[in-house]
Design a protein around this motif. Structure first.
Motif, PDB file in Angstrom:
ATOM      1  N   SER A 210       0.815  -1.219   0.000  1.00 33.70           N
ATOM      2  CA  SER A 210       0.000   0.000   0.000  1.00 33.70           C
ATOM      3  C   SER A 210       0.847   1.266   0.000  1.00 33.70           C
ATOM      4  O   SER A 210       0.333   2.351  -0.270  1.00 33.70           O
ATOM      5  CB  SER A 210      -0.939   0.008   1.205  1.00 33.70           C
ATOM      6  N   TYR A 211       2.127   1.135   0.317  1.00 33.93           N
ATOM      7  CA  TYR A 211       3.004   2.307   0.346  1.00 33.93           C
ATOM      8  C   TYR A 211       3.534   2.577  -1.060  1.00 33.93           C
ATOM      9  O   TYR A 211       4.690   2.326  -1.380  1.00 33.93           O
ATOM     10  CB  TYR A 211       4.156   2.093   1.329  1.00 33.93           C
ATOM     11  N   LYS A 212       2.657   3.058  -1.898  1.00 30.05           N
ATOM     12  CA  LYS A 212       3.038   3.326  -3.286  1.00 30.05           C
ATOM     13  C   LYS A 212       3.861   4.609  -3.370  1.00 30.05           C
ATOM     14  O   LYS A 212       3.551   5.604  -2.726  1.00 30.05           O
ATOM     15  CB  LYS A 212       1.780   3.455  -4.154  1.00 30.05           C
ATOM     16  N   GLY A 213       4.867   4.563  -4.187  1.00 32.84           N
ATOM     17  CA  GLY A 213       5.731   5.724  -4.356  1.00 32.84           C
ATOM     18  C   GLY A 213       6.874   5.797  -3.378  1.00 32.84           C
ATOM     19  O   GLY A 213       7.745   6.659  -3.520  1.00 32.84           O
ATOM     20  N   SER A 214       6.896   4.921  -2.370  1.00 32.13           N
ATOM     21  CA  SER A 214       7.989   4.964  -1.399  1.00 32.13           C
ATOM     22  C   SER A 214       9.315   4.520  -1.997  1.00 32.13           C
ATOM     23  O   SER A 214      10.380   4.855  -1.475  1.00 32.13           O
ATOM     24  CB  SER A 214       7.647   4.095  -0.187  1.00 32.13           C
ATOM     25  N   THR A 215       9.249   3.772  -3.101  1.00 30.64           N
ATOM     26  CA  THR A 215      10.496   3.349  -3.749  1.00 30.64           C
ATOM     27  C   THR A 215      11.248   4.528  -4.361  1.00 30.64           C
ATOM     28  O   THR A 215      12.456   4.444  -4.561  1.00 30.64           O
ATOM     29  CB  THR A 215      10.200   2.312  -4.843  1.00 30.64           C
ATOM     30  N   LEU A 216      10.526   5.606  -4.650  1.00 35.50           N
ATOM     31  CA  LEU A 216      11.195   6.779  -5.226  1.00 35.50           C
ATOM     32  C   LEU A 216      12.169   7.412  -4.233  1.00 35.50           C
ATOM     33  O   LEU A 216      13.180   7.986  -4.623  1.00 35.50           O
ATOM     34  CB  LEU A 216      10.159   7.810  -5.673  1.00 35.50           C
ATOM     35  N   ILE A 217      11.867   7.304  -2.941  1.00 33.45           N
ATOM     36  CA  ILE A 217      12.764   7.854  -1.926  1.00 33.45           C
ATOM     37  C   ILE A 217      14.095   7.130  -1.950  1.00 33.45           C
ATOM     38  O   ILE A 217      15.170   7.754  -1.984  1.00 33.45           O
ATOM     39  CB  ILE A 217      12.122   7.751  -0.534  1.00 33.45           C
ATOM     40  N   PHE A 218      14.037   5.805  -1.981  1.00 34.52           N
ATOM     41  CA  PHE A 218      15.264   5.021  -1.953  1.00 34.52           C
ATOM     42  C   PHE A 218      15.988   5.051  -3.297  1.00 34.52           C
ATOM     43  O   PHE A 218      17.221   4.982  -3.342  1.00 34.52           O
ATOM     44  CB  PHE A 218      14.941   3.588  -1.537  1.00 34.52           C
ATOM     45  N   SER A 219      15.243   5.161  -4.383  1.00 28.26           N
ATOM     46  CA  SER A 219      15.887   5.309  -5.691  1.00 28.26           C
ATOM     47  C   SER A 219      16.640   6.627  -5.782  1.00 28.26           C
ATOM     48  O   SER A 219      17.774   6.681  -6.261  1.00 28.26           O
ATOM     49  CB  SER A 219      14.835   5.226  -6.801  1.00 28.26           C
ATOM     50  N   GLY A 220      15.997   7.690  -5.309  1.00 32.57           N
ATOM     51  CA  GLY A 220      16.680   8.985  -5.288  1.00 32.57           C
ATOM     52  C   GLY A 220      17.879   8.990  -4.368  1.00 32.57           C
ATOM     53  O   GLY A 220      18.909   9.609  -4.674  1.00 32.57           O
ATOM     54  N   LEU A 221      17.771   8.298  -3.227  1.00 24.49           N
ATOM     55  CA  LEU A 221      18.895   8.207  -2.305  1.00 24.49           C
ATOM     56  C   LEU A 221      20.067   7.471  -2.938  1.00 24.49           C
ATOM     57  O   LEU A 221      21.227   7.894  -2.811  1.00 24.49           O
ATOM     58  CB  LEU A 221      18.449   7.482  -1.031  1.00 24.49           C
ATOM     59  N   LEU A 222      19.792   6.385  -3.649  1.00 23.32           N
ATOM     60  CA  LEU A 222      20.859   5.629  -4.308  1.00 23.32           C
ATOM     61  C   LEU A 222      21.556   6.473  -5.373  1.00 23.32           C
ATOM     62  O   LEU A 222      22.792   6.489  -5.444  1.00 23.32           O
ATOM     63  CB  LEU A 222      20.274   4.362  -4.936  1.00 23.32           C
ATOM     64  N   ILE A 223      20.766   7.160  -6.187  1.00 24.26           N
ATOM     65  CA  ILE A 223      21.366   7.964  -7.253  1.00 24.26           C
ATOM     66  C   ILE A 223      22.160   9.129  -6.682  1.00 24.26           C
ATOM     67  O   ILE A 223      23.247   9.460  -7.172  1.00 24.26           O
ATOM     68  CB  ILE A 223      20.257   8.457  -8.211  1.00 24.26           C
ATOM     69  N   PHE A 224      21.656   9.752  -5.620  1.00 26.35           N
ATOM     70  CA  PHE A 224      22.362  10.872  -5.004  1.00 26.35           C
ATOM     71  C   PHE A 224      23.710  10.438  -4.434  1.00 26.35           C
ATOM     72  O   PHE A 224      24.742  11.090  -4.642  1.00 26.35           O
ATOM     73  CB  PHE A 224      21.494  11.482  -3.910  1.00 26.35           C
ATOM     74  N   ILE A 225      23.726   9.313  -3.703  1.00 24.42           N
ATOM     75  CA  ILE A 225      24.978   8.824  -3.133  1.00 24.42           C
ATOM     76  C   ILE A 225      25.928   8.363  -4.234  1.00 24.42           C
ATOM     77  O   ILE A 225      27.142   8.622  -4.179  1.00 24.42           O
ATOM     78  CB  ILE A 225      24.697   7.674  -2.145  1.00 24.42           C
ATOM     79  N   MET A 226      25.400   7.696  -5.251  1.00 25.51           N
ATOM     80  CA  MET A 226      26.242   7.200  -6.333  1.00 25.51           C
ATOM     81  C   MET A 226      26.925   8.341  -7.085  1.00 25.51           C
ATOM     82  O   MET A 226      28.134   8.284  -7.377  1.00 25.51           O
ATOM     83  CB  MET A 226      25.403   6.366  -7.295  1.00 25.51           C
ATOM     84  N   LEU A 227      26.180   9.403  -7.382  1.00 22.40           N
ATOM     85  CA  LEU A 227      26.770  10.536  -8.096  1.00 22.40           C
ATOM     86  C   LEU A 227      27.802  11.252  -7.239  1.00 22.40           C
ATOM     87  O   LEU A 227      28.844  11.695  -7.738  1.00 22.40           O
ATOM     88  CB  LEU A 227      25.668  11.503  -8.530  1.00 22.40           C
TER      89      LEU A 227
END
Length: 224
Positions: free
Chosen positions: A65-82
């Motif tokens: 039911s927590y739709k869209g919560s994956t965007l938080i972790f996806s953004g976190l991964l991309i931010f740390i990776m860059l």
């Protein structure tokens, strides 16, 4: 001029100290501008990456039911990776090698998960402190151990990322400092080793950002 090996990780190396931390904002350049107007191959690659990360994190999040919560972790991964990749360029301050930078990423997310879990799912959080099929005589010690392990989670996340970034950078710096005293055959070997080490550091930058995000996702799934 750097006075020691750790000078490249010193935020006060420059006279204008704040310019060092601006290196984390350079990653905005890699964000596709005019996102909705001009489709391009770069944007398609970006969307495919986000879609792959969404599918990866969706498996780990237990509550559908927590739709869209994956965007938080996806953004976190991309931010740390860059930020990790930016630290591989010469004369660029490595933000992800600073403990205060990684703590600012781990503590707010961990604390928000903890507050949400104890306010919404108190019974589940209490049951999580006791492993299943544990002997009753060891229950007080297990509760203490589980509590300590939960408290140190943001510290272990931050230290893991910081230590891995510092180790590779220091090794590259050590090898570079010995280059001026080598003859040509050994210098060629040194350049080859540094190229291989830089490739390894690129892989470490990606892996550490992935590990950080995956562990944070697993911590969030425990409070549901």
């Amino acid at each position: 001029m750097m006075t020691n090996l750790f000078s490249s990780f010193d935020p006060s190396t420059l006279k204008l100290t704040s310019l060092n931390w601006l290196s984390s904002l350079i990653t905005i350049i890699f964000t596709p501008f005019m996102y909705w107007f001009i489709p391009s191959r770069f944007i398609m690659v970006w969307l495919n990456l986000i879609n792959k990360l969404h599918k990866e994190f969706k498996i780990l999040i237990s509550n559908p039911s927590y739709k869209g919560s994956t965007l938080i972790f996806s953004g976190l991964l991309i931010f740390i990776m860059l930020n990790n990749f930016m630290g591989l360029f010469p004369y660029i301050f490595t933000c992800s090698a600073q403990l205060n930078f990684t703590l600012y990423l781990s503590i707010p997310l961990w604390l928000s998960f903890l507050i949400f879990g104890w306010t919404k799912n108190t019974i589940h959080m209490l049951a999580h402190l006791v492993p299943q099929s544990a002997p009753s005589t060891l229950l007080p010690f297990l509760v203490i151990i589980e509590t300590i392990s939960n408290i140190i989670r943001p510290g272990t996340l931050a230290i893991r990322l910081t230590a891995n970034m510092i180790a590779g950078h220091l090794l590259i710096t050590l090898m570079s400092n010995s280059g001026h005293s080598l003859i040509l055959p050994f210098l060629s070997i040194l350049l080859l080793l540094q190229t291989l080490l830089l490739t390894l550091e690129s892989a470490v930058s990606l892996i550490q950002s992935y590990v950080f995000s995956i562990l944070m996702t697993l911590y969030s799934s425990e409070v549901n």
